[in-house]
Write a protein that holds these residues in place. Structure first.
Motif, PDB file in Angstrom:
ATOM      1  N   VAL A   1       0.864  -1.180   0.000  1.00  0.00           N
ATOM      2  CA  VAL A   1       0.000   0.000   0.000  1.00  0.00           C
ATOM      3  C   VAL A   1       0.899   1.228   0.000  1.00  0.00           C
ATOM      4  O   VAL A   1       1.807   1.345   0.831  1.00  0.00           O
ATOM      5  N   VAL A   2       0.666   2.131  -0.942  1.00  0.00           N
ATOM      6  CA  VAL A   2       1.426   3.372  -1.030  1.00  0.00           C
ATOM      7  C   VAL A   2       0.443   4.527  -1.151  1.00  0.00           C
ATOM      8  O   VAL A   2      -0.696   4.345  -1.599  1.00  0.00           O
ATOM      9  N   GLY A   3       0.881   5.702  -0.756  1.00  0.00           N
ATOM     10  CA  GLY A   3      -0.016   6.836  -0.897  1.00  0.00           C
ATOM     11  C   GLY A   3       0.501   8.080  -0.211  1.00  0.00           C
ATOM     12  O   GLY A   3       1.630   8.126   0.282  1.00  0.00           O
ATOM     13  N   THR A   4      -0.363   9.080  -0.209  1.00  0.00           N
ATOM     14  CA  THR A   4      -0.042  10.366   0.388  1.00  0.00           C
ATOM     15  C   THR A   4      -1.255  10.894   1.137  1.00  0.00           C
ATOM     16  O   THR A   4      -2.385  10.451   0.910  1.00  0.00           O
ATOM     17  N   TYR A   5      -0.990  11.858   2.017  1.00  0.00           N
ATOM     18  CA  TYR A   5      -2.086  12.564   2.654  1.00  0.00           C
ATOM     19  C   TYR A   5      -1.657  14.011   2.858  1.00  0.00           C
ATOM     20  O   TYR A   5      -0.466  14.316   2.943  1.00  0.00           O
ATOM     21  N   ALA A   6      -2.639  14.897   2.906  1.00  0.00           N
ATOM     22  CA  ALA A   6      -2.357  16.310   3.127  1.00  0.00           C
ATOM     23  C   ALA A   6      -3.562  16.960   3.776  1.00  0.00           C
ATOM     24  O   ALA A   6      -4.708  16.614   3.482  1.00  0.00           O
TER      25      ALA A   6
END
Length: 70
Positions: free
Chosen positions: A12-17
């Motif tokens: 699982v890969v990703g970003t948050y902001a």
């Protein structure tokens, strides 16, 4: 490299902001063998003061007072 070390079939890969009163999250499930994206999702989640303070605390910023979200 992590997928090889643990012989992972998927990661699982990703970003948050944080932006204003929302937390934006983008996540993907990827098969490391060929970088095929198996699934993907994006979401904008409204956050209140309690959630914002938890995020700010993680980042080392001072807590917000009630109703003080940008």
């Amino acid at each position: 490299e992590v997928s090889r070390t643990y012989n992972a079939a998927a990661v699982v890969v990703g970003t948050y902001a944080e932006w204003g009163d929302r937390l934006y999250v983008s996540a993907r499930i990827v098969r490391p063998a060929d970088n095929l994206i198996i699934a993907a999702a994006d979401a904008g989640i409204p956050i209140g003061d309690q959630a914002a303070n938890a995020i700010y605390k993680q980042w080392g910023f001072p807590e917000l007072s009630s109703g003080n979200i940008r």
